[in-house]
Design an enzyme around this catalytic site. Structure first.
Site, PDB file in Angstrom:
ATOM      1  N   HIS A  67     -25.196  40.600 -20.659  1.00 57.24           N
ATOM      2  CA  HIS A  67     -25.524  39.705 -21.758  1.00 57.24           C
ATOM      3  C   HIS A  67     -26.789  38.911 -21.410  1.00 57.24           C
ATOM      4  O   HIS A  67     -27.276  38.956 -20.275  1.00 57.24           O
ATOM      5  CB  HIS A  67     -24.352  38.769 -22.094  1.00 57.24           C
ATOM      6  CG  HIS A  67     -23.768  38.066 -20.920  1.00 57.24           C
ATOM      7  ND1 HIS A  67     -22.439  38.159 -20.577  1.00 57.24           N
ATOM      8  CD2 HIS A  67     -24.331  37.282 -19.983  1.00 57.24           C
ATOM      9  CE1 HIS A  67     -22.219  37.448 -19.489  1.00 57.24           C
ATOM     10  NE2 HIS A  67     -23.354  36.912 -19.121  1.00 57.24           N
TER      11      HIS A  67
HETATM   12  C1  T46 Z   1     -23.702  34.851 -16.402  1.00 55.00           C
HETATM   13  C2  T46 Z   1     -23.114  35.627 -15.284  1.00 55.00           C
HETATM   14  C3  T46 Z   1     -23.964  35.620 -14.052  1.00 55.00           C
HETATM   15  C4  T46 Z   1     -15.862  29.424 -18.732  1.00 55.00           C
HETATM   16  O1  T46 Z   1     -14.868  28.994 -19.349  1.00 55.00           O
HETATM   17  N1  T46 Z   1     -16.785  28.547 -18.229  1.00 55.00           N
HETATM   18  C5  T46 Z   1     -17.871  28.961 -17.559  1.00 55.00           C
HETATM   19  O2  T46 Z   1     -18.695  28.136 -17.101  1.00 55.00           O
HETATM   20  C6  T46 Z   1     -18.078  30.358 -17.384  1.00 55.00           C
HETATM   21  C7  T46 Z   1     -19.298  30.895 -16.668  1.00 55.00           C
HETATM   22  C8  T46 Z   1     -17.136  31.238 -17.879  1.00 55.00           C
HETATM   23  N2  T46 Z   1     -16.046  30.758 -18.538  1.00 55.00           N
HETATM   24  C9  T46 Z   1     -15.035  31.725 -19.035  1.00 55.00           C
HETATM   25  C10 T46 Z   1     -15.505  32.564 -20.194  1.00 55.00           C
HETATM   26  C11 T46 Z   1     -14.739  33.850 -20.021  1.00 55.00           C
HETATM   27  O3  T46 Z   1     -13.496  33.756 -20.660  1.00 55.00           O
HETATM   28  O4  T46 Z   1     -14.747  32.653 -17.991  1.00 55.00           O
HETATM   29  C12 T46 Z   1     -14.496  33.941 -18.533  1.00 55.00           C
HETATM   30  C13 T46 Z   1     -15.341  34.993 -17.856  1.00 55.00           C
HETATM   31  O5  T46 Z   1     -16.738  34.775 -18.189  1.00 55.00           O
HETATM   32  P1  T46 Z   1     -17.751  35.963 -18.438  1.00 55.00           P
HETATM   33  O6  T46 Z   1     -17.065  37.123 -19.010  1.00 55.00           O
HETATM   34  O7  T46 Z   1     -18.910  35.415 -19.229  1.00 55.00           O
HETATM   35  O8  T46 Z   1     -18.208  36.315 -16.940  1.00 55.00           O
HETATM   36  P2  T46 Z   1     -19.449  37.164 -16.464  1.00 55.00           P
HETATM   37  O9  T46 Z   1     -19.314  37.338 -15.014  1.00 55.00           O
HETATM   38  O10 T46 Z   1     -19.629  38.394 -17.288  1.00 55.00           O
HETATM   39  O11 T46 Z   1     -20.734  36.235 -16.734  1.00 55.00           O
HETATM   40  C14 T46 Z   1     -20.890  35.020 -16.018  1.00 55.00           C
HETATM   41  C15 T46 Z   1     -21.444  33.923 -16.909  1.00 55.00           C
HETATM   42  O12 T46 Z   1     -20.576  33.731 -18.025  1.00 55.00           O
HETATM   43  C16 T46 Z   1     -22.812  34.266 -17.433  1.00 55.00           C
HETATM   44  O13 T46 Z   1     -23.382  33.111 -18.006  1.00 55.00           O
HETATM   45  O14 T46 Z   1     -24.918  34.831 -16.555  1.00 55.00           O
HETATM   46  O15 T46 Z   1     -21.800  35.211 -14.942  1.00 55.00           O
END
Ligand code: T46
Length: 313
Positions: free
Chosen positions: A227
């Site tokens: 993303h």
């Molecule tokens: C990115 C890469 C490097 C939260 O509630 N608070 C937070 O601060 C974050 C980062 C995530 N979340 C929740 C949202 C989702 O339900 O944690 C869950 C997993 O997040 P996500 O699927 O977005 O994880 P990644 O590893 O795909 O992405 C993350 C960051 O979200 C993103 O900003 O750049 O790490």
């Protein structure tokens, strides 16, 4: 309707009603059913079978021995290697037909290697590359290279790997080719008690963080990210173990190996980011310029490309 400019081999069967575009060639023993739609300049090789609810775009190559079942859409410029197997029923039973088939879509410029199997209802993203013999069990993101059974992402096409020179004394910032991305080398203070690294405003800390999060315990075949952020800036530091990060500004893709706590990757807004190849012990610390906002995420690569179109470097 068959275009008058199409070539149909005398030993092919093209049933009445099938649409075949100009300059498409349909070779011997291919069989195209009446509902199929095939675009221009395609090459449909020997022994290919195309069912009714099938759309094939322009300039697609379907090599010998492929069956393209109801529910499969193949976009422009796709390569389908010999004996690739599509499927359209997750639980097939003899003499039990589905009323509706799961939709499988192969996006533009994707390539599928010989003998790969594509499970029903999946999307293979633009320019993705599926290795020979792969069993594809999940959607494949744009430009991903997938191999094995089950298929796993092993890399991304067109990603230039950035070599890291190794620890450098003091703090240095090096811009990458991808717009707004830089690698920051952080100082390492070593004494008998161990090592310490740090960043502070103006030196190794390019913005004032309002949030941090840590990614760890990632099973090694898994891919995170995929993303971009509309406004967020982030600093990624793999404080233990290693992982690889793909950064993409819509024009250029680069890959950075994060393998020590003295290396930070600074991403500005509107950069498509992917994190993968996590070692089992990897701990990725991320400092973020804003608090968490789900609306800041762009999760569709097509939307991202549309938004960055024409952005000056
Ligand atoms: C990115 C890469 C490097 C939260 O509630 N608070 C937070 O601060 C974050 C980062 C995530 N979340 C929740 C949202 C989702 O339900 O944690 C869950 C997993 O997040 P996500 O699927 O977005 O994880 P990644 O590893 O795909 O992405 C993350 C960051 O979200 C993103 O900003 O750049 O790490």
């Amino acid at each position: 309707m068959i275009s008058p400019d199409a070539f149909i081999h005398p030993n092919a069967i093209v049933e009445d009603g099938a649409m075949i575009g100009p300059r498409t060639r349909v070779w011997a023993f291919a069989h195209i059913l009446s509902g199929a739609v095939i675009g221009a300049d395609c090459n449909i090789c020997d022994h290919v079978f195309v069912e009714n609810k099938v759309i094939i775009g322009d300039r697609a190559t379907i090599k010998c021995g492929v069956q393209v079942w109801d529910g499969v859409t193949i976009e422009n410029d796709v390569f389908v290697g010999p004996n690739v197997t599509f499927t359209n029923d997750p639980f097939p039973r003899s003499c039990q037909r589905l009323d509706e088939h799961p939709q499988t879509i192969i996006r533009e410029n994707a390539s599928i290697g010989a003998n790969a199997t594509i499970l029903p209802g999946l999307e293979i993203g633009k320019k993705a590359m599926v290795g020979a013999g792969t069993v594809v069990t999940r959607n494949v993101p744009a430009m991903a290279m997938v191999v094995g059974n089950p298929g796993r992402i092993k890399g991304y096409v067109d990603a230039r790997v950035i070599e890291q020179p190794g620890p450098i004394p003091g703090t240095t910032r090096r811009k990458l080719g991808v717009r707004g991305v830089e690698v920051i080398e952080l100082p390492e203070i070593v004494d008998l008690r161990g090592k310490l690294t740090f960043g502070q405003a103006g030196e190794g800390l390019p913005f004032m963080p309002k949030r941090w999060y840590i990614i760890y315990g990632v099973p090694s075949p898994e891919v995170r990210g995929e993303h971009a952020h509309r406004h967020l800036e982030q600093l990624l530091i793999c404080v233990h173990g290693s992982c690889d990060v793909i950064v993409d500004d819509g024009t250029l893709r680069e890959e950075v190996h994060l393998s020590r706590p003295t290396l930070a990757l600074h991403l500005t807004e509107m950069i498509w980011g992917i994190q993968y190849r996590f070692s089992a012990d990897a701990v990725l610390l991320v400092l973020a310029s804003e608090t968490y906002d789900p609306d800041d995420y762009i999760r569709s690569y097509d939307e991202f490309l549309e938004l960055v179109k024409g952005t000056s470097r």
